[in-house]
Design an enzyme around this catalytic site. Structure first.
Site, PDB file in Angstrom:
ATOM      1  N   THR A 237     -31.061  25.742  57.570  1.00  0.00           N
ATOM      2  CA  THR A 237     -29.677  25.418  57.224  1.00  0.00           C
ATOM      3  C   THR A 237     -29.360  26.076  55.883  1.00  0.00           C
ATOM      4  OG1 THR A 237     -30.467  23.410  56.159  1.00  0.00           O
ATOM      5  CG2 THR A 237     -29.767  23.214  58.448  1.00  0.00           C
TER       6      THR A 237
ATOM      7  N   PRO B 225     -32.202  19.461  53.317  1.00  0.00           N
ATOM      8  CA  PRO B 225     -33.633  19.675  53.518  1.00  0.00           C
ATOM      9  C   PRO B 225     -34.091  21.122  53.305  1.00  0.00           C
ATOM     10  CG  PRO B 225     -32.511  19.232  55.621  1.00  0.00           C
ATOM     11  CD  PRO B 225     -31.539  18.952  54.527  1.00  0.00           C
TER      12      PRO B 225
ATOM     13  N   ASP C  68     -35.356  30.128  59.929  1.00  0.00           N
ATOM     14  CA  ASP C  68     -34.106  29.756  60.598  1.00  0.00           C
ATOM     15  C   ASP C  68     -33.678  28.414  60.023  1.00  0.00           C
ATOM     16  OD1 ASP C  68     -32.056  29.129  62.298  1.00  0.00           O
ATOM     17  OD2 ASP C  68     -33.298  28.909  64.088  1.00  0.00           O
TER      18      ASP C  68
ATOM     19  N   ASP D 162     -33.477  23.993  67.306  1.00  0.00           N
ATOM     20  CA  ASP D 162     -32.688  24.124  68.536  1.00  0.00           C
ATOM     21  C   ASP D 162     -33.386  24.997  69.569  1.00  0.00           C
ATOM     22  OD1 ASP D 162     -31.977  26.924  67.993  1.00  0.00           O
ATOM     23  OD2 ASP D 162     -30.614  26.120  66.491  1.00  0.00           O
TER      24      ASP D 162
ATOM     25  N   HIS E  78     -29.515  34.180  67.218  1.00  0.00           N
ATOM     26  CA  HIS E  78     -30.909  34.075  67.672  1.00  0.00           C
ATOM     27  C   HIS E  78     -31.516  35.433  67.997  1.00  0.00           C
ATOM     28  CE1 HIS E  78     -29.666  29.725  68.560  1.00  0.00           C
ATOM     29  NE2 HIS E  78     -30.394  29.741  67.472  1.00  0.00           N
TER      30      HIS E  78
ATOM     31  N   ASP F 107     -42.953  19.775  57.538  1.00  0.00           N
ATOM     32  CA  ASP F 107     -42.245  20.438  56.450  1.00  0.00           C
ATOM     33  C   ASP F 107     -42.663  21.915  56.410  1.00  0.00           C
ATOM     34  OD1 ASP F 107     -41.450  21.508  54.004  1.00  0.00           O
ATOM     35  OD2 ASP F 107     -41.749  19.618  52.929  1.00  0.00           O
TER      36      ASP F 107
ATOM     37  N   GLN G  91     -30.714  14.354  57.643  1.00  0.00           N
ATOM     38  CA  GLN G  91     -29.344  14.867  57.633  1.00  0.00           C
ATOM     39  C   GLN G  91     -28.493  14.131  58.654  1.00  0.00           C
ATOM     40  OE1 GLN G  91     -30.353  18.995  58.410  1.00  0.00           O
ATOM     41  NE2 GLN G  91     -31.738  18.360  60.046  1.00  0.00           N
TER      42      GLN G  91
END
Lengths: 275, 275
Positions: free
Chosen positions: A157, A162, A155, A86, A62, A137, A31
């Site tokens: 996107t 992906p 968590d 993150d 979070h 993955d 990405q």
């Protein structure tokens, strides 16, 4: 002259934030990654032109992705975070003393690398000895896991790029297999204002795999519409029927025990998507 | 080439929406008024460059400002809306059969005029026989009212421009005097992400006048941060202690009886502003 970053959250609407400077920008194997220093939100991680997290409002997402399932489970020992490079979910997971091992499976190692560099308040606990970081993955990790985890948190996107496999019925079935017999899973499932069909579909799919399926919400100012949904699939434990003594005192800015329950009470038009 | 309307919600952050055309624009005696036809939100009323309401998301604000106090009161008969010239709160008020008279006091007649023209789904009930529309100063109307209203709803703009007097302690004292001995008032009180000090101040001021002061929230995508607060002052009735039979079945898209209670459960950082 100042620069502004604009995320088009739909074709016809978006948010715009003043940018002091771009800290890093690269096309990774998966990405477009950009780290921006913004005036309003502090450092901001942007993937494929979508805001993923910011220093100022990250705590909402979070805390709510992690504490709701972790307090629903009576004693989560081994947990998995799919995505979440993150490190924010891991930071919250580690606040639960019962957790012995937290596995993070992030497909894009660059997200981890630059979060450690530019979002230290979020990624700072990724090196904790209880954490096992795997650049891999998540879909495949789930596929080869069996009766292994107490809680799995997705968590990811949005369901483009992906993460597209992470919003399929096959994935939820894999998660069920990867969970122990009393396991719980939760995924971020976008917003009801612009993605009603997605929520409806995920909810229907999760219901076919898990006996208990529930949706809860949180307010995230930098995410589309500000109203975010999380969908939970649970084998045994009902997140709305938790004995008071299960809640322990942890340090939060958004989550409270009382809010845990209230977050499952949905606005009418959202509730209708889940029925 | 399309036009976009951008509202700077803070100096460093804002929202942006695609505009098909401007339907009307004028400087009234009180503020800049613009009516935009947007692609995402339908027609949008903008005052002094701030989004006031849109056809697509208006139901949240209007339902939550009205039904929470109206169901908290056992039998609201005479109610006052200060501001609210778009008519949305009045539309919701009229869903309560106990209401005999709904007075709307809007300082800017142009807001009423152009809402009737361009926001008919919102302003369409302003001509109902139970409604008394007065183009007048809400502060003055309150000052000369005594023991008159069961419920007063303050549907104002931000505390700049014509609404500045509506966020003062003297105004809350006037409201208390204008209410009957078991009256309830509620005001929109902006968002906790960018206006924390305002909420803290309003809450402290209302507490000095009303025995019961409570804050609740709703998600409004076109308002700053998406998380909106409402502050209620009540002389007797506790909005979190309502007998089940008080709720009647009304047609809504956001409000539910269950959400009524849940909306008072605040995120931790918001709760701290009210203490």
């Amino acid at each position: 002259m100042s620069t502004w970053f604009t995320e088009k959250q739909t074709d016809n609407f978006g948010i715009t934030a003043k940018v002091n400077r771009s800290l890093h920008k690269e096309k990774t194997d998966f990405q477009e990654l950009e780290m921006l220093e913004t005036e309003e939100w502090g450092n901001m991680l942007v993937l494929d032109d979508m805001v993923m997290t910011t220093e100022k409002d990250e705590f909402v997402y979070h805390e709510m992705l992690s504490h709701v399932p972790l307090f629903t489970h009576p004693s989560p020992k081994k947990v998995l975070v799919v995505g979440g490079g993150d490190g924010g979910v891991i930071r919250e997971v580690l606040k639960h003393e019962s957790v012995e091992k937290a596995v993070l499976v992030e497909i894009d190692g660059k997200v981890i690398e630059y979060s450690k560099q530019y979002l230290p308040s979020i990624a700072g606990t990724l090196d904790d000895p209880r954490v096992d970081v795997q650049v891999d993955d998540g879909f495949m990790h789930i596929a080869k896991s069996e009766r292994e985890y107490d809680v799995i948190m997705v968590d990811s996107t949005e369901p483009v790029g992906p993460a597209v496999n992470l919003f399929t019925k096959g994935f939820y079935e894999g998660i069920s297999k990867a969970l122990k017999e009393d396991g719980i899973f939760v995924a971020q499932t976008d917003n009801p204002w612009f993605k009603a069909d997605l929520i409806r579909q995920v909810c229907a799919d999760v219901k076919e795999t898990f006996p208990i399926t529930k949706v809860y919400t949180a307010n995230i100012p930098t995410y589309p519409s500000g109203l975010w949904t999380f969908t939970m699939g649970s084998k045994i434990y009902d997140p709305q029927q938790i004995p008071a003594e299960r809640f322990t005192d942890i340090n939060t800015k958004y989550y409270t025990n009382e809010l845990h329950g209230a977050s499952f009470v949905l606005p009418k038009f959202v509730k209708e998507l889940t029925e």
